[in-house]
Design an enzyme around this catalytic site. Structure first.
Site, PDB file in Angstrom:
ATOM      1  N   SER A  62       0.835  -1.204   0.000  1.00 41.82           N
ATOM      2  CA  SER A  62       0.000   0.000   0.000  1.00 41.82           C
ATOM      3  C   SER A  62       0.869   1.252   0.000  1.00 41.82           C
ATOM      4  O   SER A  62       0.585   2.227  -0.719  1.00 41.82           O
ATOM      5  CB  SER A  62      -0.909   0.025   1.231  1.00 41.82           C
ATOM      6  OG  SER A  62      -1.626  -1.170   1.347  1.00 41.82           O
ATOM      7  N   HIS A  76      -5.167  -5.546  -6.593  1.00 41.70           N
ATOM      8  CA  HIS A  76      -5.490  -5.549  -5.162  1.00 41.70           C
ATOM      9  C   HIS A  76      -6.257  -4.279  -4.782  1.00 41.70           C
ATOM     10  O   HIS A  76      -5.964  -3.181  -5.260  1.00 41.70           O
ATOM     11  CB  HIS A  76      -4.202  -5.638  -4.339  1.00 41.70           C
ATOM     12  CG  HIS A  76      -4.432  -6.063  -2.927  1.00 41.70           C
ATOM     13  ND1 HIS A  76      -4.942  -5.204  -1.969  1.00 41.70           N
ATOM     14  CD2 HIS A  76      -4.249  -7.257  -2.308  1.00 41.70           C
ATOM     15  CE1 HIS A  76      -5.051  -5.856  -0.820  1.00 41.70           C
ATOM     16  NE2 HIS A  76      -4.640  -7.089  -0.994  1.00 41.70           N
ATOM     17  N   TYR A  97      17.008  21.175  11.390  1.00 42.28           N
ATOM     18  CA  TYR A  97      17.647  20.258  12.347  1.00 42.28           C
ATOM     19  C   TYR A  97      18.094  18.934  11.714  1.00 42.28           C
ATOM     20  O   TYR A  97      18.782  18.156  12.357  1.00 42.28           O
ATOM     21  CB  TYR A  97      16.718  19.992  13.541  1.00 42.28           C
ATOM     22  CG  TYR A  97      15.344  19.479  13.179  1.00 42.28           C
ATOM     23  CD1 TYR A  97      15.109  18.130  12.907  1.00 42.28           C
ATOM     24  CD2 TYR A  97      14.263  20.350  13.123  1.00 42.28           C
ATOM     25  CE1 TYR A  97      13.854  17.671  12.578  1.00 42.28           C
ATOM     26  CE2 TYR A  97      12.995  19.895  12.801  1.00 42.28           C
ATOM     27  CZ  TYR A  97      12.795  18.553  12.524  1.00 42.28           C
ATOM     28  OH  TYR A  97      11.543  18.102  12.199  1.00 42.28           O
ATOM     29  N   VAL A 138       8.801  10.234   8.330  1.00 40.30           N
ATOM     30  CA  VAL A 138      10.210  10.614   8.466  1.00 40.30           C
ATOM     31  C   VAL A 138      10.972   9.525   9.212  1.00 40.30           C
ATOM     32  O   VAL A 138      11.971   9.011   8.742  1.00 40.30           O
ATOM     33  CB  VAL A 138      10.356  11.969   9.187  1.00 40.30           C
ATOM     34  CG1 VAL A 138      11.829  12.300   9.423  1.00 40.30           C
ATOM     35  CG2 VAL A 138       9.706  13.076   8.361  1.00 40.30           C
ATOM     36  N   GLY A 139      10.491   9.158  10.390  1.00 37.65           N
ATOM     37  CA  GLY A 139      11.171   8.126  11.164  1.00 37.65           C
ATOM     38  C   GLY A 139      11.089   6.769  10.511  1.00 37.65           C
ATOM     39  O   GLY A 139      10.148   6.454   9.779  1.00 37.65           O
TER      40      GLY A 139
END
Length: 510
Positions: free
Chosen positions: A175, A213, A358, A379-380
């Site tokens: 997905s 699917h 950062y 992001v993580g």
């Protein structure tokens, strides 16, 4: 203070919890993990005897365990006891050798070890600098797998001599792979149209076969495409339910003539319902007439293409824009592990890049590294490449190919059983390790009668706990799916399942 004095148990609990809290106490880590490893080993030893489908009702776990979170700590042994007595009995055992319902969710000792180590290290590898090894490992594992699949070098992060123009990223599921490529294709189409912002989104159209699917249609909505412009192209037995390039051209041309912009086509290698393989080369030729992005969903069957005898199913891949496959389905690498390859990595990162102050660093500015945060929705990210690398490094290509071939051979054996019993029919030609079969209508039995007989057969089979099958609908027929591939499956399990199918069929037809 008087109340505490009259309730020593309460005082004890509070004083225990006031002790220094060390969630990573080295001795606890060692002790807890030893007990967890013992549980895992015992689970795999005993899983064959467990009912594949649990006999529980919705809400059962809240009834067995507390509906409110505990205030005070408990010995780890209490947690493990509740895991065994309450959680395991309510589990559908995907790892069972008697699980035949869906495409497999494979696993291996190396994958479990890799996942455990990645969880323990708990790396957050959003940029190369945040954890060089995590990014480098993902790049390496993806390029290794690309070589096993014999993908063009344009899909690789690095060639033998230089950094490639393409690239890959490990995502959670298919997905996500569809969503990020839809977004990239959407933005590219908007740029071509000269659209101001997203004003032309209502003109964009996307395409897939009706066997694609359902997650594709969900991803299209998430990417902002107008549901009225999401085309589901009918398939039929004349193409074994694969996407017909001629029909695709007809629909895309009609949209273009009506002022729409054909933007994205999804082809599939191994559809969920019946394992059909769409002709990706011919589909890509049609899509190129409209400058539309072509994505290939090879979530399940892509793993088989590490075997030379199945590689032809990827013919034409050099013409597509992206392809994804999921080693967590059939390549012994536990959830989650979907590998997405794109021919031009910049087309993906241009849409997904985020560059807050950062996270700026010299490695990113050099252009020599890939920041994987720019190829995914979030992001993580965890240390996703480790377990895939550990699987390939530990078992090697030969054993992984042996695993695929064994499953295909068992599926062929089951297909032969079905063909030799005149009560049944194979509905679509078998591809890979999925057999679509049913009790066929014969004599006075109508097609509606046959559908009901197959529903009853599946229901009675699953009630036994000795096997688990699922169904689909192909050509308006209710069809049973027998998917071989659980990591623990052996020929005897397939034979036992067939014996149970024959016995259950006799009980409902006599």
């Amino acid at each position: 203070m008087g109340s505490l004095g009259t309730n020593p148990m309460s005082f004890s609990a509070i004083s225990d919890d006031k002790a220094a809290f060390e969630p990573l106490n080295p001795e606890d880590v060692r002790a807890y993990l030893h007990k967890a490893v013992d549980f895992i080993s015992d689970y795999y030893t005993n899983i064959e005897s467990m009912p594949v489908l649990p006999n529980v009702k919705p809400g059962y776990l809240q009834d067995e365990l507390s509906a409110s979170p505990p205030t005070y700590s408990a010995p780890f042994d209490v947690t493990m006891k509740e895991l065994r007595t309450s959680v395991v009995p309510g589990t559908t055992h995907w790892a069972s050798p008697n699980f035949f319902a869906f495409f497999p969710s494979t696993n291996s000792a190396a994958a479990i070890a890799g996942d455990l180590i990645a969880s323990a290290m708990n790396t957050v590898g959003f940029t190369w600098q945040a954890s060089p090894a995590a990014t480098e490992m993902e790049v390496l594992a993806l390029d290794w797998l690309a070589q096993l699949l014999r993908l063009p070098t344009t899909f690789m992060n690095r060639t033998s001599t230089a950094r490639g123009t393409g690239g890959g990223v490990i995502l959670g599921t298919t997905s996500e792979a569809m969503l990020v490529t839809l977004v990239a294709a959407r933005d590219a189409a908007l740029r071509r149209s000269g659209s101001v912002g997203v004003s032309d989104i209502p003109r964009l159209a996307v395409y897939a076969a009706d066997q694609t699917h359902s997650t594709f249609f969900k991803a299209c909505r998430l990417a902002g495409f107008d549901p009225a412009n999401i085309r589901s192209i009918p398939t039929g037995p004349e193409t074994n339910y694969g996407l017909d390039p001629a029909k695709l051209l007809e629909v895309m041309q009609a949209d273009a003539d009506a002022g729409l912009m054909p933007t994205y086509v999804c082809a599939t290698v191994g559809t969920t319902s019946s394992n059909v393989v769409d002709p990706m080369g011919a589909i890509a030729d049609v899509a190129s007439m409209f400058n539309a992005w072509v994505h290939v969903d090879a979530a399940y069957a892509g793993s088989a293409c590490i075997c030379p005898e199945f590689r032809h199913h990827l013919d034409g891949v050099e013409l597509v824009d992206s392809i994804s496959m999921s080693p967590h389905k059939w390549l012994l690498t536990c959830l989650d592990c979907t590998c997405l390859y794109v021919r031009d990595a910049h087309r993906l990162s241009d849409s997904l890049e985020t560059n807050p102050e950062y996270l700026k660093n010299d490695a990113t500015d050099s252009g020599e590294v890939t920041d994987l945060k720019d190829m995914q929705v979030g992001v993580g990210r965890r240390f996703r490449g480790l377990k895939l690398w550990m699987v390939m490094r530990t078992y090697g290509t030969a054993k992984l190919q042996e695993h695929i071939r064994s499953d295909v051979a068992m599926a062929k054996m089951f297909e032969d059983f079905v063909r030799d019993d005149d009560r049944f029919e194979v509905v679509v030609p078998r591809n890979f390790a999925l057999v679509c079969f049913r009790i066929k209508a014969s004599g006075a039995m109508t097609e509606e009668d046959a559908d009901e007989a197959n529903r009853l057969l599946m229901e009675n089979l699953n009630k036994t706990g000795k096997a688990y099958l699922a169904h689909t609908v192909v050509g308006d027929k209710f069809v049973l799916r027998f998917a071989v591939g659980s990591s623990l499956q052996e020929e005897r399990h397939v034979r036992s399942a067939w014996d149970l199918i024959k016995k259950t069929t006799s009980s409902i037809m006599d």
